[in-house]
Design an enzyme around this catalytic site. Structure first.
Site, short mmCIF file in Angstrom:
data_model
loop_
_atom_site.label_atom_id
_atom_site.label_comp_id
_atom_site.label_asym_id
_atom_site.label_seq_id
_atom_site.Cartn_x
_atom_site.Cartn_y
_atom_site.Cartn_z
N LYS A 36 2.40 -3.63 6.59
CA LYS A 36 2.79 -3.61 5.16
C LYS A 36 4.30 -3.39 5.04
O LYS A 36 4.98 -4.05 4.25
CB LYS A 36 2.03 -2.52 4.41
CG LYS A 36 0.53 -2.74 4.34
CD LYS A 36 0.18 -3.93 3.47
CE LYS A 36 -1.31 -4.20 3.41
NZ LYS A 36 -1.65 -5.49 2.81
N TYR B 46 -1.56 -0.98 10.92
CA TYR B 46 -1.83 -1.52 9.58
C TYR B 46 -0.67 -1.18 8.63
O TYR B 46 -0.14 -2.05 7.93
CB TYR B 46 -3.15 -0.94 9.06
CG TYR B 46 -3.25 -0.98 7.56
CD1 TYR B 46 -3.49 -2.17 6.90
CD2 TYR B 46 -3.08 0.19 6.80
CE1 TYR B 46 -3.56 -2.20 5.51
CE2 TYR B 46 -3.15 0.16 5.43
CZ TYR B 46 -3.38 -1.04 4.78
OH TYR B 46 -3.43 -1.07 3.42
N SER C 184 0.83 -1.20 0.00
CA SER C 184 0.00 0.00 0.00
C SER C 184 0.87 1.25 0.00
O SER C 184 1.99 1.25 0.54
CB SER C 184 -0.85 -0.02 1.27
OG SER C 184 -1.40 1.24 1.52
#
Ligand code: UFG
Length: 334
Positions: A153, A149, A124
């Protein structure tokens, strides 16, 4: 030979399954339906007119995962099994680290056991944190990220780099998505959050269909053309095509770890989105301006040149297409 798609019933996973099948690939799909619906598997088959094997399993369950590798001739893996809600990750960091990081490790370890070394990872733009310069290139500074989050990644990207360093017979593509929106043009699959949506387009869709009263625009005092946040929205079908192209590259050229931004390269503001959504679909989107949302940044959009040059990837769909397909899906699934 088959491509294993983990999380294939989810938003980006389901659209990617459709593109892979339309491209003539064989796929095997796993999902535990933690954020998706079993019916989506039937819809993928309906859209494409093609069949594939499906397993309802959690990718953290190593035994079940091994069974999938035992029973199928898996050649490559695309991982869509990550949790993705920024706010939720702040409340449930352990769940996010276990599902995203431990899950990726179990998956990679299982791949290693079965000598499957072709991997496409859903990353992302969140890994860039608050960028110093836009448009963002793949070699722009990474982090600091602002939530668990985003950390998951970044950590998984690092794990993949370490893995490749240790054994350069792996072929790895890391795809950094900007803001995926829209839905398949059939209106059958799309993004259907169970709770109140956190992201802009699903929220607008619920306002457009009068399931929510009004949109809150989080701040109009950013240093952008109209003061509202600017993002690089990409149609989910374009994004899905990006995965087919990334796999092609690994199949044809292989041997390496490749990182690509998947975006359009165009930044649109929140007000652009509201205006286009309302015009294309002929609907009212009532809104009010509220405080900035904590952790938000002013502007984030990609430089998509590398994906264009090396993958032949060009996002073809416009903001109008994204808004029209989103509304079409939400109307069908109200
Ligand atoms: N926004 C509103 N009102 C809302 C929701 C969003 O004004 O109800 C604004 C935000 O402030 C921002 C823009 O709309 O300016 C886009 O917000 P989103 O929540 O849709 O998307 P983000 O860019 O914040 O984050 C998304 C994903 C992340 C991912 C990131 C990558 O949620 O997972 O894109 O760039 F990491």
């Amino acid at each position: 030979m088959s491509i294993l798609v983990t999380g294939g019933a989810g938003y980006i996973g389901s659209h990617t399954c459709v593109e892979l099948l339309n491209h003539g690939e064989n796929i095997v799909v796993i999902d535990n339906f933690s954020n998706s619906k079993p019916h989506t598997i039937d819809l993928i088959k309906k859209i494409t007119g093609k069949d594939f094997k499906f397993y309802e399993i959690d990718y953290l369950d190593r035994k079940s995962l091994e069974r999938v590798f035992e029973e199928n001739n898996i050649e490559s893996v695309i991982n869509f099994s990550g949790y993705k809600a920024v706010g939720e990750s702040l409340e449930k960091p352990i769940e996010y680290y276990i599902n995203n990081v431990s899950g990726a490790l179990i998956l990679l370890d299982t791949m290693k056991k079965y000598n499957v070394k072709k991997f496409v990872f859903s990353s992302s733009a969140t890994v860039y944190g608050d960028p110093d310069i836009v448009p963002i290139k793949e070699n722009s500074r990474l982090g600091p990220t602002t939530n668990p989050y985003g950390n998951t990644k970044l950590f998984i990207e690092q794990i993949l780099k370490d893995l490749y360093k240790s054994d350069n017979s792996w072929d790895i593509a890391i795809l950094r998505y900007f803001n995926p929106v829209g839905a398949h043009e059939s209106g059958l699959i799309g993004e259907d959050p169970r709770d109140i949506p956190n992201n802009l387009m699903p929220y607008i869709a619920k306002v457009a269909t009068q399931q929510l009263k009004e949109l809150s625009i989080f701040g109009n005092d950013y240093d952008t053309k109209d003061g509202t946040g600017v993002r690089d929205y990409i149609h989910v079908v374009d994004l899905a095509r990006g995965h087919v192209l990334a796999l092609n590259k690994l199949d044809k050229e292989g041997k390496g770890i490749f990182i690509y931004n998947l975006g359009t390269g165009i930044g649109y503001s929140v007000l652009d989105m509201v205006n286009v959504y309302s015009k294309v679909n002929n609907v009212d989107i009532p809104y009010k301006i509220t405080e900035r949302r904590k952790g938000d940044i002013a502007s984030c959009y990609s430089d998509p040149t590398k994906a264009k040059e090396e993958l032949g990837f060009i996002a073809e769909k416009t903001l109008e297409d994204m808004c029209r397909d989103s509304y079409n899906f939400i109307k069908n699934n109200k």
